[in-house]
Design a protein around this motif. Structure first.
Motif, PDB file in Angstrom:
ATOM      1  N   ASP A 207       0.863  -1.180   0.000  1.00 39.15           N
ATOM      2  CA  ASP A 207       0.000   0.000   0.000  1.00 39.15           C
ATOM      3  C   ASP A 207       0.901   1.232   0.000  1.00 39.15           C
ATOM      4  N   ILE A 208       0.998   1.913  -1.139  1.00 41.35           N
ATOM      5  CA  ILE A 208       1.968   3.011  -1.230  1.00 41.35           C
ATOM      6  C   ILE A 208       1.439   4.333  -0.711  1.00 41.35           C
ATOM      7  N   GLY A 209       0.151   4.421  -0.474  1.00 36.15           N
ATOM      8  CA  GLY A 209      -0.390   5.714  -0.045  1.00 36.15           C
ATOM      9  C   GLY A 209      -0.462   6.659  -1.233  1.00 36.15           C
ATOM     10  N   THR A 210       0.261   7.769  -1.157  1.00 36.47           N
ATOM     11  CA  THR A 210       0.255   8.768  -2.220  1.00 36.47           C
ATOM     12  C   THR A 210       1.343   8.481  -3.243  1.00 36.47           C
ATOM     13  N   ASP A 211       0.976   8.402  -4.509  1.00 34.56           N
ATOM     14  CA  ASP A 211       1.955   8.181  -5.583  1.00 34.56           C
ATOM     15  C   ASP A 211       2.588   9.527  -5.923  1.00 34.56           C
ATOM     16  N   ALA A 212       3.702   9.816  -5.256  1.00 33.58           N
ATOM     17  CA  ALA A 212       4.360  11.103  -5.488  1.00 33.58           C
ATOM     18  C   ALA A 212       5.828  11.011  -5.123  1.00 33.58           C
ATOM     19  N   HIS A 213       6.691  11.503  -6.013  1.00 37.59           N
ATOM     20  CA  HIS A 213       8.117  11.585  -5.719  1.00 37.59           C
ATOM     21  C   HIS A 213       8.385  12.856  -4.912  1.00 37.59           C
ATOM     22  N   ARG A 214       7.795  12.894  -3.714  1.00 30.88           N
ATOM     23  CA  ARG A 214       8.055  13.947  -2.743  1.00 30.88           C
ATOM     24  C   ARG A 214       8.615  13.285  -1.495  1.00 30.88           C
ATOM     25  N   VAL A 215       9.502  13.969  -0.806  1.00 33.80           N
ATOM     26  CA  VAL A 215      10.168  13.355   0.332  1.00 33.80           C
ATOM     27  C   VAL A 215       9.172  12.887   1.375  1.00 33.80           C
ATOM     28  N   ASP A 216       8.170  13.699   1.698  1.00 31.05           N
ATOM     29  CA  ASP A 216       7.204  13.296   2.718  1.00 31.05           C
ATOM     30  C   ASP A 216       6.414  12.068   2.287  1.00 31.05           C
ATOM     31  N   ALA A 217       5.958  12.062   1.035  1.00 34.59           N
ATOM     32  CA  ALA A 217       5.185  10.917   0.538  1.00 34.59           C
ATOM     33  C   ALA A 217       6.047   9.664   0.469  1.00 34.59           C
ATOM     34  N   LEU A 218       7.314   9.806   0.090  1.00 40.55           N
ATOM     35  CA  LEU A 218       8.202   8.650  -0.025  1.00 40.55           C
ATOM     36  C   LEU A 218       8.523   8.060   1.339  1.00 40.55           C
ATOM     37  N   ARG A 219       8.684   8.912   2.331  1.00 43.66           N
ATOM     38  CA  ARG A 219       8.928   8.402   3.690  1.00 43.66           C
ATOM     39  C   ARG A 219       7.723   7.618   4.208  1.00 43.66           C
ATOM     40  N   GLU A 220       6.541   8.095   3.894  1.00 44.26           N
ATOM     41  CA  GLU A 220       5.339   7.369   4.297  1.00 44.26           C
ATOM     42  C   GLU A 220       5.217   6.068   3.517  1.00 44.26           C
ATOM     43  N   MET A 221       5.517   6.110   2.221  1.00 47.14           N
ATOM     44  CA  MET A 221       5.446   4.930   1.375  1.00 47.14           C
ATOM     45  C   MET A 221       6.382   3.832   1.876  1.00 47.14           C
ATOM     46  N   GLY A 222       7.566   4.218   2.340  1.00 46.21           N
ATOM     47  CA  GLY A 222       8.561   3.249   2.768  1.00 46.21           C
ATOM     48  C   GLY A 222       8.552   2.928   4.243  1.00 46.21           C
ATOM     49  N   SER A 223       7.547   3.405   4.968  1.00 46.79           N
ATOM     50  CA  SER A 223       7.485   3.092   6.397  1.00 46.79           C
ATOM     51  C   SER A 223       7.313   1.583   6.576  1.00 46.79           C
ATOM     52  N   VAL A 224       8.028   1.037   7.523  1.00 45.00           N
ATOM     53  CA  VAL A 224       8.006  -0.412   7.723  1.00 45.00           C
ATOM     54  C   VAL A 224       6.589  -0.902   8.016  1.00 45.00           C
ATOM     55  N   GLU A 225       5.810  -0.082   8.678  1.00 46.02           N
ATOM     56  CA  GLU A 225       4.427  -0.471   8.992  1.00 46.02           C
ATOM     57  C   GLU A 225       3.617  -0.726   7.715  1.00 46.02           C
ATOM     58  N   ARG A 226       3.932  -0.016   6.645  1.00 45.96           N
ATOM     59  CA  ARG A 226       3.248  -0.258   5.375  1.00 45.96           C
ATOM     60  C   ARG A 226       3.772  -1.515   4.687  1.00 45.96           C
ATOM     61  N   LEU A 227       5.030  -1.849   4.955  1.00 42.36           N
ATOM     62  CA  LEU A 227       5.655  -2.967   4.248  1.00 42.36           C
ATOM     63  C   LEU A 227       5.384  -4.317   4.895  1.00 42.36           C
ATOM     64  N   LEU A 228       5.258  -4.330   6.205  1.00 44.37           N
ATOM     65  CA  LEU A 228       5.145  -5.604   6.922  1.00 44.37           C
ATOM     66  C   LEU A 228       3.972  -6.485   6.465  1.00 44.37           C
ATOM     67  N   PRO A 229       2.785  -5.926   6.175  1.00 46.92           N
ATOM     68  CA  PRO A 229       1.667  -6.805   5.797  1.00 46.92           C
ATOM     69  C   PRO A 229       1.958  -7.681   4.568  1.00 46.92           C
ATOM     70  N   GLY A 230       2.843  -7.253   3.684  1.00 42.54           N
ATOM     71  CA  GLY A 230       3.133  -8.035   2.493  1.00 42.54           C
ATOM     72  C   GLY A 230       4.010  -9.247   2.741  1.00 42.54           C
ATOM     73  N   LEU A 231       4.645  -9.304   3.918  1.00 37.57           N
ATOM     74  CA  LEU A 231       5.572 -10.407   4.181  1.00 37.57           C
ATOM     75  C   LEU A 231       4.870 -11.756   4.245  1.00 37.57           C
ATOM     76  N   GLY A 232       3.635 -11.765   4.734  1.00 37.88           N
ATOM     77  CA  GLY A 232       2.900 -13.028   4.816  1.00 37.88           C
ATOM     78  C   GLY A 232       2.675 -13.638   3.444  1.00 37.88           C
ATOM     79  N   GLN A 233       2.385 -12.794   2.459  1.00 39.38           N
ATOM     80  CA  GLN A 233       2.189 -13.300   1.098  1.00 39.38           C
ATOM     81  C   GLN A 233       3.482 -13.854   0.518  1.00 39.38           C
ATOM     82  N   LEU A 234       4.605 -13.195   0.818  1.00 42.41           N
ATOM     83  CA  LEU A 234       5.886 -13.704   0.342  1.00 42.41           C
ATOM     84  C   LEU A 234       6.218 -15.035   0.994  1.00 42.41           C
ATOM     85  N   ALA A 235       5.905 -15.162   2.278  1.00 41.43           N
ATOM     86  CA  ALA A 235       6.150 -16.424   2.966  1.00 41.43           C
ATOM     87  C   ALA A 235       5.347 -17.551   2.334  1.00 41.43           C
ATOM     88  N   ALA A 236       4.127 -17.228   1.898  1.00 38.31           N
ATOM     89  CA  ALA A 236       3.285 -18.242   1.257  1.00 38.31           C
ATOM     90  C   ALA A 236       3.891 -18.723  -0.065  1.00 38.31           C
TER      91      ALA A 236
END
Length: 219
Positions: free
Chosen positions: A17-46
Motif C-alpha cells: 500500500d503506497i499511499g500517495t503516488d508522489a516523488h516527494r520526500v514526505d510521501a516517499l517516507r510514508e510509502m517506505g514506512s516499515v508499517e506499510r511494508l510488513l503486511p506483504g511479508l505473509g504473502q511472500l512467505a506463502a
C-alpha cells in the motif's frame, strides 16, 4: 525478468500500500514506512520466499543510509530471511562492477535525485553528474517506452562516468538494457535489474545472463 533468468528462479511480487503516488520526500517516507511494508511479508512467505527485497529505490534512499539500513533490518527480522532494498542493490552493483564514478539519470525531481546521489556517496561512489526529470508520479514513469528511456540515459550520461544509473523501479528497462549499454558504450544499471541481482546475491548464486547487461556477466 523471471522468464529471462529461467531455471528455477522465481521472483514473486507483492504490491504494498503506497499511499500517495508522489516523488516527494514526505510521501516517499510514508510509502517506505516499515508499517506499510510488513503486511506483504505473509504473502511472500506463502510463496516460500528465501529472501526479501524492498523493490523501491526512492522510498529507501530517502531515509538516508542509516534509515534505509534500519528499514531492511526490520524487514529481515520480521520475515526471518535475509532482506535488502533497491538502493543498497545499486550501491553493491556499482561495487561489483568496480566502478568508482557514476552518473545518475533519474525520472525524479532534482531534489529527490540529489538524495540518491548522496546515498551513493555514503557508499563511497563518486557521482559525477545527476540529472532529474521532474516527474512526480510512478504512474507517469510507467508510460515511458524505449525511446524515452534511451533519451533519459543519454541525457544523464557524463564522459567521466564509468556507469550510468537509472534508479526508478517504475521505469521499464529490462528489455532494453543491452540497447542502453550499446548506446552509451558503458555499463548501465537499472532499478529492477539490480533488485533481481541483489536477491540472487542473497541466495548465493547469480546466473550468467548477458541479456540483462554487464552486471549479469561479472563474477
Amino acid at each position: 525478468m523471471e522468464a529471462i533468468l529461467g531455471g528455477n528462479v522465481r521472483l514473486p511480487l507483492v504490491h504494498t500500500d503506497i499511499g500517495t503516488d508522489a516523488h516527494r520526500v514526505d510521501a516517499l517516507r510514508e510509502m517506505g514506512s516499515v508499517e506499510r511494508l510488513l503486511p506483504g511479508l505473509g504473502q511472500l512467505a506463502a510463496h516460500g520466499a528465501r529472501c526479501v527485497m524492498w523493490a523501491c529505490t526512492s522510498a529507501s534512499f530517502v531515509f538516508g543510509w542509516d534509515g534505509a539500513a534500519d528499514q531492511v533490518r526490520r524487514l529481515a527480522e520480521a520475515a526471518g530471511v535475509p532482506a535488502s532494498s533497491t538502493s543498497f542493490a545499486f550501491a553493491d552493483a556499482v561495487r561489483a562492477l568496480g566502478a568508482r564514478r557514476v552518473a545518475v539519470a533519474a525520472t525524479y525531481p532534482e531534489d529527490v535525485a540529489e538524495l540518491f546521489a548522496a546515498f551513493l556517496g555514503t557508499a563511497g561512489t563518486e557521482v559525477v553528474a545527476t540529472r532529474g526529470s521532474g516527474i512526480i508520479t510512478a504512474a507517469e514513469v510507467g508510460t515511458w517506452g524505449r525511446a524515452e528511456v534511451l533519451r533519459l540515459a543519454r541525457a544523464g550520461d557524463h564522459p567521466a562516468a564509468e556507469a550510468v544509473l537509472l534508479p526508478d523501479t517504475a521505469l521499464h528497462t529490462a528489455a532494453w538494457i543491452r540497447d542502453l549499454e550499446a548506446a552509451l558504450g558503458k555499463p548501465v544499471l537499472t532499478a529492477n535489474q539490480v533488485t533481481a541481482w541483489q536477491a540472487l546475491q542473497l541466495l548465493g548464486h547469480v546466473p550468467r545472463c548477458p541479456s540483462l547487461g554487464t552486471l549479469f556477466t561479472v563474477a
